[in-house]
Design an enzyme around this catalytic site. Sequence first.
Site, PDB file in Angstrom:
ATOM      1  N   TYR A  91       0.217 -59.659 -14.766  1.00  0.00           N
ATOM      2  CA  TYR A  91      -0.607 -58.031 -14.176  1.00  0.00           C
ATOM      3  C   TYR A  91      -0.510 -56.738 -13.393  1.00  0.00           C
ATOM      4  O   TYR A  91      -0.934 -56.414 -12.845  1.00  0.00           O
ATOM      5  CB  TYR A  91      -1.819 -57.293 -15.001  1.00  0.00           C
ATOM      6  CG  TYR A  91      -2.305 -58.705 -16.161  1.00  0.00           C
ATOM      7  CD1 TYR A  91      -3.628 -58.813 -15.708  1.00  0.00           C
ATOM      8  CD2 TYR A  91      -1.331 -58.990 -17.038  1.00  0.00           C
ATOM      9  CE1 TYR A  91      -4.594 -60.192 -16.814  1.00  0.00           C
ATOM     10  CE2 TYR A  91      -2.205 -59.816 -17.863  1.00  0.00           C
ATOM     11  CZ  TYR A  91      -3.311 -60.177 -18.129  1.00  0.00           C
ATOM     12  OH  TYR A  91      -3.983 -61.250 -18.176  1.00  0.00           O
ATOM     13  N   HIS A  92       0.575 -56.992 -12.184  1.00  0.00           N
ATOM     14  CA  HIS A  92       0.397 -56.602 -11.384  1.00  0.00           C
ATOM     15  C   HIS A  92       1.879 -55.859 -10.723  1.00  0.00           C
ATOM     16  O   HIS A  92       2.765 -55.788  -9.358  1.00  0.00           O
ATOM     17  CB  HIS A  92       0.305 -57.738  -9.991  1.00  0.00           C
ATOM     18  CG  HIS A  92      -1.422 -57.542 -10.020  1.00  0.00           C
ATOM     19  ND1 HIS A  92      -1.556 -59.592  -9.389  1.00  0.00           N
ATOM     20  CD2 HIS A  92      -2.285 -56.934 -10.773  1.00  0.00           C
ATOM     21  CE1 HIS A  92      -3.163 -59.346  -9.663  1.00  0.00           C
ATOM     22  NE2 HIS A  92      -3.719 -58.044 -10.530  1.00  0.00           N
TER      23      HIS A  92
END
Length: 574
Positions: free
Chosen positions: A493-494
Site C-alpha cells: 500500500y505505498h
Amino acid sequence: MLPHRHQTSRRAVPRTAKQQITGNKRMSDFDYIIIGAGSAGCVLANRLSENPANKVLLLEAGSKDSNFMIHMPAGVGKLIGTDLANWCYDTEGQPHLNNRKLYWPRGKVLGGSSSINGMIYIRGHARDYDMWRQLGLEGWGFSDVLPYFRRSEGNENGNSAFHGGEGPLGVSNPRKTNVLFESFVEAGKQAGHPYTEDFNGPQQEGVGPYQLTIKNGQRCSAAKGYLVPALNRPNLKIEVEALTSRVIFEGKKAVGVEYTQKGETKVARAAKEIVVSGGAVNTPQILMLSGIGKGEYLRKFGLDVVADLPGVGQNLQDHLDCVVINECTQPITLHSTVSNPLKQLMSGMQYTFFKTGLATSNGLESGAFLKTRPELEIPDIQLHFVAAMMRDHARIKSDRHGFTVHICQLRPESRGYIGLKSTNPSDYALIQPNYLAAEYDRKVMRDGVKMVRNIISQRAMDPYRGPEFWPGAGKQSDAEIDAWIRETAETIYHPVGTAKMGTDPMAVVDAKCRVHGLQGLRVVDASVMPTLVGGNTNAPTIMIAEKISDDMLGKAPLPAENVTIAEDRIGNAA
C-alpha cells in the site's frame, strides 16, 4: 467487496470558460480548493485555514470518519480487507505475478489512507531525500525536509534533533502487547543484525520497535490530527461524498472545480489556487479528466488538451510484499482474541471505556530495515512482524496460532502507470504497477525470504517457532521461492510517483508542486514523489504538505537542520 463503480462512459470534454461557469450548476466561491481529504489534503486544509482571511473548501469523495473501527487501532484488519472506508481497487493482471489482479486498498474517508493504514510512523532514509535534491529539486534534501517532519510530529518522547514533540500527528511507542515482538527483535540480533531503537533516528539499519501514529490509545489519522482542530473555523468548509469531475480552466489558469454530490452537479470557484490531493491513483485520473496529460492519449478519449504533460500517470512505483508465516507452538497470538467472541467483546469494552488493552495495538509493533547485500550503503528491504497469521490483507481468516513476517523491497526498479478506463469520473482508474518487471526486484525479494528464514531460525524464536506454514519447508531453491512469490505477493500500500516533481520532460510539477505550464494549480500528495522512499509513505506525504503549505502562504521555508546519521553527515553539502 465494494461494488464496482458503474462503467457507463460519458463525454467529459473541457468546455470554454463561459460554458464551464454558467448553466444550472450550483456555484460558490473560495480562495483555495483542495481536492481530496487524505494525508496531504487534511494538512493543507488546516494550514491554509489558520489565516481567517483565507476561505478554504475541502472536497472528499468518501465519507466522514465516524466508523468505530477507524479509531480503534486493532480495527486495521477490518479496514484493510473490507469496504468500510476503502475504495477496494484492483490492478490489471500482473504479467510477472501469474497475471493475477492484485487488490489495492485505498482510503475512502476523511483522512484517506491514513484512516485505514497500519499506523507505522516511518520517514524513509535520509539518502532518499538527498537523492531528490540530486535530481535537481532544490529544497528537498534531508536537511531541508527534517524541520517539516519535526513540525508535523507530536512524539510522546518529546523534542529532539530528529523528532518533534508538539506537532498535530500523534506518535507513540509500541505498547509491548505480545512477547513475540521482542522475541523477533532478539532473533534479529542473534542473526547478526544491529539493534535500532529508532528507525527515524541516526541509524535506520537494524531490527527494533516501530513507533506508531497512535495517541491516547486511538489511531491518529491526518483527519484526527489536522482536521479535528480546524472543524470550528468558519472559513473552512468540508464536503464529503463529493466526487470531483474535473478542474475548470480559463485559458491556462485553474479557476474552479466541478463535482457531484448526492446526484447534483456543483461548481466551486477558487480565487487563489486549486490543489489536487487525490493520491497516486486518483490524482492522475482527475488531471487527465481535466485535460492534463499526454495529448495523444487524452484525445483518444475525446478530451480537449489543456496541458500536454506526458508524465501524468506514469512513473508508478509501489512496495511489493511477500510473507513468511510460521505456526506458533504457544497459544499467545492474536488468534486467541479474534477467534473468541467473548474475548473480542471484553477487549472492545476495555477499549471503549478505558482506551487500554489489546485493541489499542495494531498487532504490528516490531520490524527491521536490512541490507540483502553487505556492500549496500543503506537498507533495501523492510520487515513487518505481525503476531498473527495474515494472508491476503487479512481477508483469509486464520484457523490456528501463528506469526507473519512481511518482506518489502524498498526501492524497486519496476515502473508502472495509471490510466483511464473511461471519461466517467465514477469509473475506477486503470492501475498497472508492473511488479517484478525488473530482474533485480525479483532477486531482492528472493533474498529477503532467505534472510527472514534465518532470523526465525534463531534460538530466541525456539519457544514459539512451529512449522513453516508459508511458503513451507518444501520450497527452498531459488526457482521454488520465485514461483511462490509470483503466486502470493501483494502490495503493502505505498503507491507514489504518478505526478512527479522534476525538471525533465516527464515531470508533472516543479519543486513547489506547481503543475508545469499552468497557473493556479498544484498537486500535493504522494504522487509528486519522484522516487519511492525507503519506508512507509504516510509521514512523508504529510511532510510534503506541510512544506508546500508554507510556500502557498508566502512564508519562507523553515531553516535547514543538519544531523548526523550512521552512514555520513547529512547536510546541504551532502
